[in-house]
Design a protein around this motif. Structure first.
Motif, PDB file in Angstrom:
ATOM      1  N   PRO A   1     -40.210-116.781 -30.506  1.00  0.00           N
ATOM      2  CA  PRO A   1     -38.814-116.451 -30.816  1.00  0.00           C
ATOM      3  C   PRO A   1     -38.051-117.701 -31.254  1.00  0.00           C
ATOM      4  O   PRO A   1     -38.357-118.816 -30.823  1.00  0.00           O
ATOM      5  CB  PRO A   1     -38.283-115.909 -29.494  1.00  0.00           C
ATOM      6  CG  PRO A   1     -39.487-115.471 -28.730  1.00  0.00           C
ATOM      7  CD  PRO A   1     -40.597-116.372 -29.165  1.00  0.00           C
ATOM      8  N   PHE A   2     -37.042-117.499 -32.104  1.00  0.00           N
ATOM      9  CA  PHE A   2     -36.414-118.634 -32.775  1.00  0.00           C
ATOM     10  C   PHE A   2     -35.704-119.610 -31.848  1.00  0.00           C
ATOM     11  O   PHE A   2     -35.852-120.814 -31.957  1.00  0.00           O
ATOM     12  CB  PHE A   2     -35.401-118.135 -33.811  1.00  0.00           C
ATOM     13  CG  PHE A   2     -36.043-117.449 -34.979  1.00  0.00           C
ATOM     14  CD1 PHE A   2     -37.375-117.669 -35.297  1.00  0.00           C
ATOM     15  CD2 PHE A   2     -35.309-116.576 -35.767  1.00  0.00           C
ATOM     16  CE1 PHE A   2     -37.965-117.030 -36.383  1.00  0.00           C
ATOM     17  CE2 PHE A   2     -35.893-115.936 -36.856  1.00  0.00           C
ATOM     18  CZ  PHE A   2     -37.207-116.161 -37.163  1.00  0.00           C
ATOM     19  N   GLU A   3     -34.883-119.068 -30.959  1.00  0.00           N
ATOM     20  CA  GLU A   3     -34.030-119.985 -30.195  1.00  0.00           C
ATOM     21  C   GLU A   3     -34.873-121.013 -29.441  1.00  0.00           C
ATOM     22  O   GLU A   3     -34.561-122.205 -29.438  1.00  0.00           O
ATOM     23  CB  GLU A   3     -33.118-119.229 -29.234  1.00  0.00           C
ATOM     24  CG  GLU A   3     -32.161-120.164 -28.500  1.00  0.00           C
ATOM     25  CD  GLU A   3     -30.972-119.459 -27.864  1.00  0.00           C
ATOM     26  OE1 GLU A   3     -30.487-118.467 -28.445  1.00  0.00           O
ATOM     27  OE2 GLU A   3     -30.522-119.904 -26.793  1.00  0.00           O
ATOM     28  N   GLY A   4     -35.972-120.538 -28.864  1.00  0.00           N
ATOM     29  CA  GLY A   4     -36.843-121.445 -28.118  1.00  0.00           C
ATOM     30  C   GLY A   4     -37.467-122.510 -29.004  1.00  0.00           C
ATOM     31  O   GLY A   4     -37.850-123.583 -28.537  1.00  0.00           O
ATOM     32  N   GLU A   5     -37.580-122.216 -30.291  1.00  0.00           N
ATOM     33  CA  GLU A   5     -38.144-123.183 -31.230  1.00  0.00           C
ATOM     34  C   GLU A   5     -37.109-124.219 -31.648  1.00  0.00           C
ATOM     35  O   GLU A   5     -37.458-125.283 -32.119  1.00  0.00           O
ATOM     36  CB  GLU A   5     -38.605-122.458 -32.507  1.00  0.00           C
ATOM     37  CG  GLU A   5     -39.776-121.535 -32.309  1.00  0.00           C
ATOM     38  CD  GLU A   5     -41.072-122.320 -32.316  1.00  0.00           C
ATOM     39  OE1 GLU A   5     -41.607-122.560 -33.405  1.00  0.00           O
ATOM     40  OE2 GLU A   5     -41.538-122.694 -31.225  1.00  0.00           O
ATOM     41  N   MET A   6     -35.834-123.841 -31.533  1.00  0.00           N
ATOM     42  CA  MET A   6     -34.798-124.674 -32.144  1.00  0.00           C
ATOM     43  C   MET A   6     -33.990-125.497 -31.150  1.00  0.00           C
ATOM     44  O   MET A   6     -33.336-126.454 -31.545  1.00  0.00           O
ATOM     45  CB  MET A   6     -33.856-123.812 -32.995  1.00  0.00           C
ATOM     46  CG  MET A   6     -34.611-123.088 -34.112  1.00  0.00           C
ATOM     47  SD  MET A   6     -33.568-122.013 -35.102  1.00  0.00           S
ATOM     48  CE  MET A   6     -32.870-123.172 -36.264  1.00  0.00           C
TER      49      MET A   6
END
Ligand SMILES: Nc1nc2c(c(=O)[nH]1)N[C@H]1C(S)=C(S)[C@@H](COP(=O)(O)OP(=O)(O)OC[C@H]3O[C@@H](n4cnc5c(=O)[nH]c(N)nc54)[C@H](O)[C@@H]3O)O[C@H]1N2
Ligand SMILES: Nc1nc2c(c(=O)[nH]1)N[C@H]1C(S)=C(S)[C@@H](COP(=O)(O)OP(=O)(O)OC[C@H]3O[C@@H](n4cnc5c(=O)[nH]c(N)nc54)[C@H](O)[C@@H]3O)O[C@H]1N2
Ligand code: SF4
Ligand code: SF4
Ligand code: SF4
Ligand code: SF4
Ligand code: SF4
Ligand SMILES: [Mo]
Lengths: 295, 950, 252
Positions: free
Chosen positions: B762-767
């Protein structure tokens, strides 16, 4: 348990009242009662205390206007028995009062006094048994509970009686010390007893271990939590216990040296605290459903 | 001795009126008992297909909702600044005039400048119709922030969906997997179903980071780490491939496993299906050793082997591509164990159990049926494995692909619409890909002109995007743009933010209905409130006019300029239509109505009636007759009976035809509503037993469905394991075709638009910085509360007036906190202070709370010291509507890159113990509420029903 | 009246299946809704929209976590249990015998324990005597309330026969609640209790509750064996080759 002030006042005041009536009547039974007017004064004070207590206890009721119904179930209910006993005790008390007020023949005094002694004992015993009969509350479900009620009633009532007759110093002091000793034993004993009911038992699935609460049924306190879930801080309770014991001890010393009017204030305060703690420290089994581990 | 003589047989009520509940969107049938014109009691309607007599915690509290002190009393116009809650009551005439003026002027000038967004309503077929006729592209309901990933993931794959478009075969399934569900829309049906399974001894497996509710009664709880279900399901698929436990016959019959995919990297056709001259997709027929149209019923498609197409290019069957992907080590249980937090052994065991039940415990119904090609089948073979999934899957930025992955798993096991499997509810299945396309390209929007079709639909490729001539979004929410090409339900969560930024353009009138956007349905609540109150240089509101219909004094009411007060659900007409989200069951086509069972005692009107009135006042086609007079002067009930979408097809399917004997298609029947009311407010028509299963390929069912107006195409629905429309977007990103994404979007689309489902983080965890925000934070719906509505309910709020943050024991230990302690929870967006509750049954990397319990002071008839605003909190304050800026500096919305579904559950947080605390933070000023009457200090509802005692 | 009947003709009560209850609160609110207009109407609410909302409820749903049962599959790693709690209509209930007025009584005909709202004085003693916290004082009405086992439904001739069951049982969506005669060993409820090893809460107190609870079951496991490698790898080269060989063979 939630300490209801009306009930605390009731047991403290009526206890002292019945104690006074007990001593007064007992003295008369043995033919050693004080003179007519002193007796009448003591009787009136005792009656006032008893009545004030009883009246205040109806304030605890949701429907005081129906209080009369409480006399009907004496066959099973200690509360009902207490009511019946209290009312019944008014009869000999009234007899004594009339005799002393109107200076009537004293023939019946011994009989009426004996009945009063009996009545006060029964009534206070019933009061104690209201609590002493409840298996749901380990702090109450004890044979010493009615005894303590009786002894403390005798102690506080004794001080009142002592004030009227300026006598019985030793007996009263003994009653107070006995009360103190019993209460110390009681506290030691309840502290030692972790409670025989566990949260595992409450849920009937001991194989699953002890539950911990996740979500309560209602996020704000409900009746059960307010009434049965009252908890007093340990430190606070310890302090109050010490106060009560010191006061009781002081009262007995004062009783011994013959200062009952001061002693009665101390003892009254001590019993008030004792009663407050009697409720506030009492743990109800139903709290096992609200997170208590034992009760 | 016994007790007093008591009356054990007192009359219950004067009258029972049967209608449809709306304490939530489940739409159960209810029996409303009335006594002395007051509601005495509400219970479930035993005959009703949805709830079969039962009722839920909310439904049984309807009395308190209906008599809520927060109800709006009359139309109002704002007289103080937005948010002040200063209103003046006005007449309906004035209110409707005002709304007509505002919206009429915009319609003449530039209809796109009206944005019409609706929340929890179930009358989209009317609101959508109205919006089409008005001519704005800016219409959507709440699906975009709710569960469009599930709708789109399912519809593109097999023409149905989880959500409430299908059900596990509760009576026959033997193995049930539940992914990411706390409550769902099918609230009572799931409960009824789980009860049945447990009583029957079927196995229930729950995949959920939290062990409460349904997940607590599951036989096995898989406490997965949020956002990693795709890996877990991938591992199950890996195991099925590895151990050759796949229903090949089922794949052959019903899926595109054998379709050939062009393998020509670097060309514009790469990854598209090989097609014959007639445009039909090709398969390699093993028996005839030739290319055949996939439509040829006799073709024996090969599942393996690259073939050289007549034009010389190479093509490979879908099955082979799948096998390659899922057999790879990437999806082996060992590889995914770490990320998912599950043990490889458990994953292998579960795969084995699935295969065992599907193939060793197959069930056979001796029921002949005819398949799509007219071939007689003598029985129905069932694979009694079923699955259901909802927002735990959808509310992540990888939700579309994960949802498709779950469908893939079901299909490999042969368990869609078979006995014991997952079953469609008519009007599903639909076509794959869905044949409804979005409308509202700016080029097609013109003053006083209806759109050619519905705003929302399912693009098949870049050609269906709604872009302007520069390739920029046509819609205010940027739906169907390169930001979220397949945003089939719109992106309601972006509307306010974009409108305040005038990006891509300015909105003049914002018209909202039944959505508490100033609070619990927005991400970044403070930012949203800024958007609602933003002013331009001249001191005018950037969103100049806001019209809102609510029934209660919610957090959003004070921000509107004009309030159109709705009735309660017991006071109005409603239509739960087959054109919309009907109440069908797998073996029953059904729709239902609401009708007024009590009269309003306030100056309120049903919103649908008001909308029809507004349509007429605006002179919208369809809402006026030729002579310009209102087409439905009788309001919504008039419309429900007399409106026809196509000849013979109207909002209600039951008792059509002059004499009421037709169903589905038939002439208007003036007595139709009476028949509904007589029947308990619903209509249901059973499917024939030979139509009950395999509806996607069941000739009899398909023909019947067409005759009833609930299906468009006579073709079977073929399961799209490989989703070609997705590949088309990817090709565009690779530079092929005329319609090109902006450069910033290319890599993103290349990566995520994979035609075969796959997992990505998922995006937030990547960013964000995972050292600062190591934990996942999610919400769950409490079964007894419906979003924000529940808190005005005197009974329900006693159950939950405040929420805690639930944390795993190890998390609590880590910060030295215990039950009731206050903590700070921080995200890249902001911070919240709240109290914790420690628990064991939660994934150790996850914290969670009950959704929408926190309330703002001043709303809902609650006092300022109510626990809801002092101890209750929302995670929404921590959730950003935008992702952190990526490489190019552009901030995408916090959504799935494919569907635009709001990624509520991607949230990452850090937790620290707060020194002290007694109220939650952030603090919001109380909303003014002088227009509302004070709430009562005590209630003794029901006392009046009792004969005076003594 | 507060003396208990020696025996009761029936022992009506509830059986609650903790294996199925999902904690949805339907039984709690249905109970509230039925009873606020029923035999002991109303069930008042205090401060319903304020800081400290509370009211009389006859059925409340808790949830708990248990560490689990190491010996039982599915219960080994702990369990969340939803736990509905209402009056258990005990056979030896001190709540009745302590009542000074006779307002509390146990019915001889069916064993239901009731409070007569017309004669209760609100002394609260019965609530002290109940180990289960099942009595609810109505501060507003000044009398004690408790689960009536829906005595005004189960015999009510104005209600269709199939609905003559308690409101909570009628409502429960999962079917976790059942109503019947636990004195009759052949009744459905008794049989289910026997089969599922239903138990008493706090049996140690000796109140002999009529209501029974059914424990969480052990996990259903269709096959505990992991699947073997379908085809020995060596024979067919790679796993993929093996798969494809299988596919081709099966499809042809
Ligand atoms: N943190 C977090 N946030 C979430 C979610 C989450 O899981 N976590 N879930 C998201 C999802 S899926 C959704 S769907 C949204 C839901 O959020 P919303 O759509 O905002 O839902 P409600 O809070 O129910 O608000 C609906 C509004 O409708 C009003 N209303 C109620 N009944 C009526 C009526 O009869 N007529 C009219 N006109 N109005 C009425 C209510 O008063 C309320 O103001 O929340 C989203 N927000
Ligand atoms: N009582 C009640 N019913 C409702 C509503 C309501 O407010 N109250 N709202 C209605 C609406 S609008 C909707 S959209 C539906 C939604 O119904 P649900 O889909 O049940 O929605 P949530 O309650 O958000 O539950 C999401 C679940 O997913 C889990 N979860 C979170 N992340 C993950 C993950 O990555 N993987 C897995 N496997 N699980 C995860 C959460 O722990 C939670 O249990 O409910 C509808 N029904
Ligand atoms: S599930 Fe929803 S519709 Fe059904 S009874 Fe409950 S609140 Fe009403
Ligand atoms: S559960 Fe409590 S109130 Fe009910 S009968 Fe037993 S002791 Fe009495
Ligand atoms: S509260 Fe009422 S029912 Fe309970 S013991 Fe007192 S009088 Fe009896
Ligand atoms: S039996 Fe009736 S009174 Fe008792 S809990 Fe159930 S609904 Fe409430
Ligand atoms: S209604 Fe049924 S499932 Fe819901 S809480 Fe009550 S017993 Fe449990
Ligand atoms: Mo939703």
């Amino acid at each position: 348990m939630h300490p209801a002030y009306t009930v605390i006042f009731f047991t403290t005041a009526s206890g002292a009242g019945y104690g006074l009536l007990f001593w007064l009547s007992l003295a008369h039974v043995f033919g050693a009662g004080p003179d007519r007017w002193t007796s009448l004064g003591a009787l009136i004070l005792g009656t006032v205390l008893v009545s004030a207590g009883l009246v205040s206890s109806t304030y605890h009721l949701g429907r005081p206007e129906r209080a009369w119904r409480a006399f009907s179930q004496w066959r099973s209910s200690w509360l009902s028995r207490e009511g019946v006993a209290a009312v019944a005790t008014y009869l000999p008390m009234t007899g004594l009062g009339l005799i002393w007020l109107f200076g009537l023949s004293e023939n019946l005094v011994t009989l009426l006094a004996a009945l009063t002694v009996f009545g006060t004992l029964i009534t206070v015993y019933c009061t104690g048994m209201i609590y002493g009969s409840l298996p749901t509350i380990r702090h109450w479900y004890r044979t010493d509970v009615p005894v303590i009620y009786l002894v403390l009633a005798a102690g506080t009532g004794g001080l009142l009686f002592q004030s009227f007759v300026d006598d019985y110093n030793l007996l009263v002091a003994i009653a107070l010390v006995a009360g103190l000793a019993l209460k110390m034993w009681y506290w030691m004993d309840v502290d030692r007893d972790p409670g025989k009911y566990t949260s595992e038992m409450a849920f009937g699935m001991p194989q699953l271990g002890a539950p911990t609460p996740l979500d309560p049924p209602h996020t704000q306190p409900n009746f059960i939590m307010r009434e049965m879930g009252y908890v007093v801080a340990r430190k606070h309770a310890k302090r109050l216990r010490t106060f009560a014991m010191v006061l009781l001890f002081g009262a007995s010393v004062l009783a011994l040296v013959g200062l009952p009017w001061i002693a009665v204030l101390l003892a009254g305060a001590a019993v008030w605290m004792e009663r407050w703690l009697f409720f506030a420290e009492a743990e109800h089994v139903s709290m096992l459903y609200y997170g208590a581990q034992r009760a | 001795m016994t007790g007093p003589q008591i009356d054990t047989s007192a009359p219950v009520s004067d009258e029972i009126r049967k209608t449809t509940c709306y304490m939530c969107a489940c739409r159960c049938g209810i029996d409303v008992h009335l006594k002395d014109n007051k509601v005495r009691y509400i219970e479930g309607n035993r005959d009703h297909p949805v709830n079969k007599g039962v009722i839920c915690g909310k439904g049984a509290s309807g009395i308190m909702q209906h008599y809520s002190p927060a109800r709006l009393k009359a139309p109002m116009k704002r007289v103080g600044p937005r948010g002040s809650g200063q209103f003046e009551e006005i007449s309906w005439d004035e209110a409707l005039e005002m709304a007509t003026d505002w919206m009429g002027e915009v319609r003449k000038r530039d209809p796109k400048r009206l944005a019409f967004f609706t929340g929890r309503d179930q009358s989209q077929s009317l609101t959508g119709f109205w919006a089409i006729k008005y001519g704005t592209p800016n219409f959507a309901a709440h699906g975009g922030f709710c569960s469009v990933n599930m709708a789109a993931g399912g519809l593109y794959t097999f023409g149905g969906a989880f959500w409430e478009f299908g059900d596990p075969d509760w009576d026959k399934t033997k193995y049930f997997m539940l992914f990411g569900v706390a409550e769902d829309h099918a609230s009572n049906p799931i409960k009824i179903g789980i009860g049945k399974l447990k009583k029957r001894g079927a196995k229930v497996v729950s995949v959920n980071p939290v062990r409460t509710g349904y997940n607590a009664v599951a036989d096995e709880w898989i406490g997965i780490r949020p956002g990693t279900d795709g890996l877990f399901v991938g591992a199950l698929i890996h195991e099925l491939f590895r151990t050759q436990q796949i229903d090949l016959d089922y794949l052959q019959r019903y899926t595109n496993s054998g379709w050939l995919v062009i393998d020509a990297p670097g060309t514009g056709d790469d990854g598209l299906f090989a097609r014959g001259e007639d445009g039909d997709q090709l398969v390699w027929c093993q028996s005839s050793q030739s290319f055949q149209s996939r439509k040829n019923p006799d073709a024996q498609a090969a599942f393996t082997g690259a073939r050289t197409l007549p034009d010389g290019r190479s093509a490979r069957p879908v099955f082979e591509l799948m096998a390659e992907r899922y057999m790879s080590d990437e999806y082996s249980p060992e590889t995914v164990a770490q990320e998912t937090g599950l043990s490889a052994e458990d994953m292998r065991r579960i795969a084995a159990e699935l295969a065992h039940v599907a193939f060793q415990e197959e069930i056979v119904i001796e029921q002949p049926w005819v398949d799509w090609a007219g071939r007689k089948q003598d029985k129905m073979i069932g694979r009694p494995v079923s699955m259901h999934a909802m927002r735990g899957i959808s509310a992540h930025s990888n939700g579309f692909q994960t949802c498709r992955m779950i469908h893939l798993l079901q299909i490999l096991l042969g368990s869609i619409d078979c006995p014991g499997g997952f079953r469609y509810k008519p009007p599903y299945p639909k076509q794959t890909p869905p044949n409804l396309l979005p409308h509202g390209r700016l080029a097609d929007v013109a003053p006083e002109t209806p759109l050619a079709g519905p705003q929302l639909g399912f693009p098949h490729g870049p050609e269906h995007l709604l872009l302007d001539e520069n390739g920029d979004p046509s819609r205010i929410d940027k739906g169907f743009s390169w930001d979220a090409p397949m945003s089939a339900h719109g992106m309601m969560h972006m509307v306010l933010n974009n409108a305040a930024k005038q990006d891509p353009y300015k909105i003049d009138v914002l018209f909202m209905y039944m959505a508490n956007m100033a609070w619990n349905s927005s991400m970044n609540v403070p930012g949203t409130l800024d958007a609602l109150t933003a002013k331009d240089d001249d001191g005018n509101y950037v969103i100049p006019k806001i019209i809102y219909s609510d029934a209660y004094y919610s957090e959003t009411v004070p921000f509107a300029d004009l309030i159109l007060p709705d009735t309660t659900y017991l006071e109005r007409w409603d239509c739960i239509s087959l054109l919309d989200r009907p109440i069908s069951e797998p073996e029953l086509v059904a729709d239902s109505i609401r009708h007024p069972v009590v009269e309003p005692d306030r100056d309120v009107r049903g919103f649908q009636t008001v909308l029809i009135d507004l349509g007429a006042r605006l002179g919208l086609p369809g809402f006026v007759k030729e002579d310009g007079s209102p087409a439905y002067p009788g309001g919504y009930p008039d419309y429900m009976v007399n409106h026809e979408r196509k000849p013979g097809v109207g909002p209600l399917a039951g008792w059509r035809g002059k004499d009421g004997t037709d169903s589905g298609v038939g002439a208007v029947n003036p007595a139709q509503l009476d028949r509904y009311i007589e029947n308990g407010a619903f209509f249901g028509q059973h499917l024939a037993p030979e139509h009950a299963y395999f509806k996607h390929a069941n000739r009899g069912y398909i023909d019947w469905a067409i005759s009833k107006g609930i299906r468009a195409s006579a073709e079977p629905t073929i399961f799209q394991l490989y989703c070609e429309p997705v590949q088309k977007f990817r090709l565009a990103a690779q530079g092929f075709g005329d319609i090109q994404p902006p450069d910033r979007a290319r890599d993103r689309i290349k990566r995520y638009f994979d035609p075969l489902p796959f997992w990505y983080p998922p995006f937030e965890g990547e960013m964000v910085d995972l050292e600062a925000y190591p934990l996942n934070a999610i919400t769950q719906r409490p079964m007894h509360m419906y979003h924000s509505w529940g808190s005005q309910n005197a009974w329900l709020r006693q159950i939950t007036a405040a929420n805690r943050l639930y944390v795993h024991t190890s998390v609590a230990e880590g910060i030295g906190a215990k039950d009731d302690d206050w903590v700070w929870l921080t995200s890249h967006q902001g911070r919240v202070k709240c109290q914790i509750q420690v628990m064991e049954g939660v994934n150790p990397h996850t914290v969670w709370t009950w959704n929408a319990i926190g309330k703002r002071r001043g709303a809902w008839g609650l006092s300022d010291d109510a626990p809801e605003s002092n101890k209750g909190f929302l995670l929404n304050h921590l959730i950003s509507e935008l992702l952190p800026a990526g490489g190019g500096g552009y901030r995408y919305s916090n959504s799935d890159p494919i569907t635009g579904q709001a990624a509520w559950f991607d949230l990452r947080v850090g937790i620290t113990k707060a020194a002290v605390g007694d109220t939650v933070e952030p603090f919001f000023e109380p909303l003014g509420n002088a227009s509302q009457e004070p709430s009562p200090e005590k209630l003794a509802y029901g006392a009046a029903f009792k004969e005076p005692a003594e | 009246m507060t003396t208990l009947p020696k025996t009761t003709t029936k022992k009506l009560g509830l059986v609650i299946d903790l294996d199925i209850c999902v904690g949805c609160q339907a039984c709690a609110t249905s109970c509230k809704e039925w009873n606020t207009g029923g035999y002991s109407a109303p069930l008042s609410d205090h401060d319903p929209y304020g800081a400290d909302p509370s009211g009389a409820w006859l059925n409340r749903i808790h949830s708990f976590e248990f560490p689990g049962d190491a010996a039982t599959p599915g219960l080994a790693d702990g369990k969340t249990v939803h736990f509905p709690r209402s009056c258990l209509h005990c056979e030896e209930p001190a709540c009745v015998t302590v009542c000074p007025t006779g307002a509390s009584y146990k019915r001889e005909e069916d064993g239901i324990v009731l409070v007569n709202p017309d004669t209760c004085i609100g002394c609260k003693l019965c609530s002290w005597a109940c180990p289960y916290g099942a009595r609810e004082y109505d501060y507003d009405h000044g009398v004690m309330k408790k689960c009536t086992l829906c005595v005004d439904r189960i015999y009510n001739e104005h209600i269709p026969e199939e609905d003559r069951i308690p409101a909570c049982v009628r409502a429960c969506p999962t079917g976790a609640r059942a109503f019947g005669d636990l004195g009759d060993p052949d009744s459905d409820v008794s049989r289910n209790v026997a089969e599922r090893e239903g138990f008493d809460l706090l049996a140690e107190m000796g109140y002999k509750p009529t209501n029974k609870y059914l424990p969480p079951r052990k996990r259903v496991d269709p096959t505990p064996e992991p699947l073997p490698e379908a085809v020995p790898l060596a024979k067919h080269g790679s796993r993929m080759d093996a798969l494809f060989a299988w596919v081709d063979k099966t499809l042809s």
